[in-house]
Design an enzyme around this catalytic site. Structure first.
Site, PDB file in Angstrom:
ATOM      1  N   CYS A  94     -12.128 -36.106 -13.648  1.00 45.74           N
ATOM      2  CA  CYS A  94     -11.106 -35.109 -13.971  1.00 45.74           C
ATOM      3  C   CYS A  94      -9.983 -35.143 -12.946  1.00 45.74           C
ATOM      4  O   CYS A  94      -8.804 -35.054 -13.303  1.00 45.74           O
ATOM      5  CB  CYS A  94     -11.728 -33.718 -14.035  1.00 45.74           C
ATOM      6  SG  CYS A  94     -10.548 -32.402 -14.405  1.00 45.74           S
ATOM      7  N   CYS A 105     -16.813 -28.110 -15.048  1.00 39.76           N
ATOM      8  CA  CYS A 105     -15.748 -27.197 -15.460  1.00 39.76           C
ATOM      9  C   CYS A 105     -15.818 -26.803 -16.930  1.00 39.76           C
ATOM     10  O   CYS A 105     -15.606 -25.644 -17.267  1.00 39.76           O
ATOM     11  CB  CYS A 105     -14.384 -27.802 -15.130  1.00 39.76           C
ATOM     12  SG  CYS A 105     -14.205 -29.536 -15.591  1.00 39.76           S
TER      13      CYS A 105
END
Length: 367
Positions: free
Chosen positions: A104, A200
């Site tokens: 990410c 996340c």
């Protein structure tokens, strides 16, 4: 604060957490032209009880209002699904344990977000990572954060030199209690907000429940290395090497740990005792190498982390080819896990690393 050459226009990634909030407030206080961006990277479950995206966006907007900066909400969900989540599922399907936060950072926060910020006329982006950057003779070095308990250089090892040149980490020289104190001093609504945990896009939801929505499961046997059945697993992808909790194996003696996965037989191999030799590794092979400096480090002696927050382990780096390297450790390392990242350091300098593929123990069996 570590900066590029006198940046004036900075866009901060505001996540709705305390770290990015203080990052933006400090930069504004120091006289920079600051704007915020809230990245919406996940949409599939944005209405369920575990998803915090809406609350996080509200918090980010409230912080921007108090600081007195503009904020944009930018949707990178399609890119996230393509570049990060697809890889996450692929790795779990292959029996490995990926670290999507590493990807990410490389693909979303320091690629999509960076491209967006540059397109908006920004000189630099800033994030709330606990890492430092130094410029020496024109070369940008990624360093560990001063707060060793919060150091996040491990998650940033895939950043390329051009990404580091455009990034700053204002919290790198601070410790977490000081960041909390500054948040209260700035009267930010995130001052007492708890740190986010877990992956996340999963948030606080049960991991097994989440993964079952996307991948088929297949129960099988838990066996000892000698082949004795001691229990039943609910799907190999739900277990990681070194795992102790959730195995459900009764009886006397030392605790049980996951030592390997046999994908061909759909068996989870377990051993008793934290110090069982099958849990320890002297070497690993990593591929998909990525380095933070213009030239890759020479073969030789460094230290390495094979998981976040572990102590640096002295090792020898040997290149096998352009994309593959071997690390040989001075001392055996516990529960080295394929799919995770092996990150190299030279003192405080984060050099880069790669994805662990194999170790000197048969931890992922595909024969």
């Amino acid at each position: 604060m570590n900066t590029t050459a006198n940046p004036s226009n900075i866009i901060v990634g505001l996540s709705g957490g305390v770290d990015s909030s203080v990052t933006a407030a400090l930069l504004k206080q120091q006289g920079y032209q600051v704007r915020g961006v809230f990245m919406q990277n996940w949409e599939d479950d944005d209405n369920d009880e575990y998803c915090s995206i809406k609350q996080d966006s509200f918090d980010a907007i409230a912080v921007a209002d108090i600081i007195g900066i503009d904020i944009d909400i930018v949707n990178f969900a399609a890119q996230y699904k393509d570049k990060v989540f697809a890889y996450f599922l692929q790795e779990y399907s292959a029996g490995r344990t990926p670290n999507p936060d590493v990807l990410c950072n490389a693909e979303i926060k320091f690629k999509c977000f960076l491209d967006y910020a540059v397109g908006q006329g920004a000189d630099t982006i800033a994030t709330g990572h606990y890492a430092r950057k130094e410029v020496r003779n024109g070369v940008h070095y990624l360093l560990k954060g001063l707060d060793r308990n919060k150091d996040q250089s491990y998650f940033l090892y895939r950043l390329k030199p051009f990404q580091l040149e455009r990034a700053i980490f204002p919290l790198g020289g601070l410790e977490k209690p000081e960041v909390r104190r500054l948040a209260a001093e700035f009267k930010l609504p995130t001052a007492a907000k708890k740190d986010s945990t877990g992956i996340c896009f999963i948030g606080e939801r049960p991991f097994r429940e989440f993964l079952q929505k996307y991948l088929p499961t297949d129960n099988g046997k838990m066996v000892t290395p000698e082949g004795k059945t001691v229990g039943e697993h609910v799907g190999l992808m739900f277990y990681t090497l070194g795992q102790r909790k959730g195995l459900g194996i009764g009886g006397a003696g030392e605790p049980w740990f996951v030592a390997a996965k046999d994908l061909t037989k759909n068996e989870l191999i377990v051993v008793q005792g934290h110090d069982h030799p099958l849990l320890y590794t002297r070497s690993l092979v990593m591929n998909d190498l990525s380095f933070t400096l213009p030239e890759r480090p020479k073969a030789g002696r460094y230290t390495c982390k094979t998981r976040y927050r572990m102590a640096d382990a002295p090792c020898e780096l040997r290149y096998l080819d352009d994309e593959t390297a071997e690390l040989v450790f001075d001392e055996p390392q516990w529960a080295v896990t394929p799919g995770q990242s092996a990150v190299l350091y030279d003192g405080d300098i984060c050099l880069g690393g790669g994805i662990i593929q194999t170790t000197d123990k048969p931890v992922i069996i595909t024969r």
